[in-house]
Write a protein that holds these residues in place. Structure first.
Motif: not given
Length: 240
Positions: A131-138, A143-146, A163-165
């Protein structure tokens, strides 16, 4: 009048015959000179006989062969000059390696511990692009965890803020996981990563191992199952 006519006719015939024989003689002389010139150009002094050419080619080939042999011998000598170090390992625990260092140092050996990375196949990393920033990555992670998709943020490297799977040892399993994530609307990708393990070895400098009694080596090798003693070129083995 008639006698004058025959006199003129005889003079013309004589002149014709004289010109004919004179031209033939000149032509024959010129041909002889040409043949002589060709023979002189083709004389043995201007030719390289087949036997002489074979001898010359043989000398050139012999010289080239000797040069190649000299270069190969020089390379072999350079390789033979590379010192050989004696190594014991791999150690499961650094403490055991340090004990071996102390034991050999007490005998006057120049010895040190060296960590060596060993390639052991490949792994397949399933991930989302950074993502463009750490905040966007979080935000992407939450979103994925939900959606109950197990994942985490990549903190460093060229895929930082991605994001690593997870990493899988089998490509088919990695492809199946990537497809499952794509079906939920995310562009999962696969990156092939070299799989390495780190081994700990004790390295003894060249020329010293032979001065140590075999009973000492046997004692050190018996300290841990799987230890072995081997020799390797010291070039590229860095001190720790």
């Amino acid at each position: 009048m008639r006698s004058i006519f025959f006199l003129i006719l005889a003079a013309n015939v004589f002149f014709f015959l004289q010109q004919h024989f004179f031209s033939a003689e000149v032509h024959a002389q010129g041909t002889g000179n040409t043949v002589q010139s060709v023979q002189e150009e083709a004389s043995p002094q201007g030719l390289l006989l087949l036997s002489e050419r074979s001898a010359t080619d043989g000398a050139i080939k012999k010289k080239s062969s000797q040069s190649a042999l000299a270069n190969r011998e020089l390379g072999d000598e350079s390789k033979n000059d590379t010192p050989l170090c004696t190594m014991i390992g791999p150690y499961e625990q650094l403490l055991h390696a340090e004990y071996a260092v102390e034991r050999l140092t007490a005998l006057g050996a120049d010895v040190h511990v060296v960590p060596i990375e060993i390639k052991e196949g490949e792994s397949f990393w399933v991930y989302l692009a950074p993502e463009v920033s750490e905040r966007e990555a979080l935000n992407r992670l939450y979103e994925l965890q939900r959606k109950s998709i197990e994942s985490h943020v990549i903190s460093k490297g060229e895929l930082a803020n991605g994001i690593s799977f997870g990493r899988l040892s089998n490509y088919e399993d990695a492809e199946a996981l990537a497809k499952k994530i794509r079906d939920t609307g995310y562009d999962a990708q696969i990156k092939i990563m070299p799989k390495t393990i780190q081994e700990t070895w004790v390295v003894v400098a060249d020329g010293i191992a032979g001065k140590i009694d075999n009973s000492v080596w046997e004692e050190l090798i018996k300290k841990q199952k799987g230890l072995e003693k081997r020799q390797n070129y010291c070039l590229g083995v860095a001190s720790q």
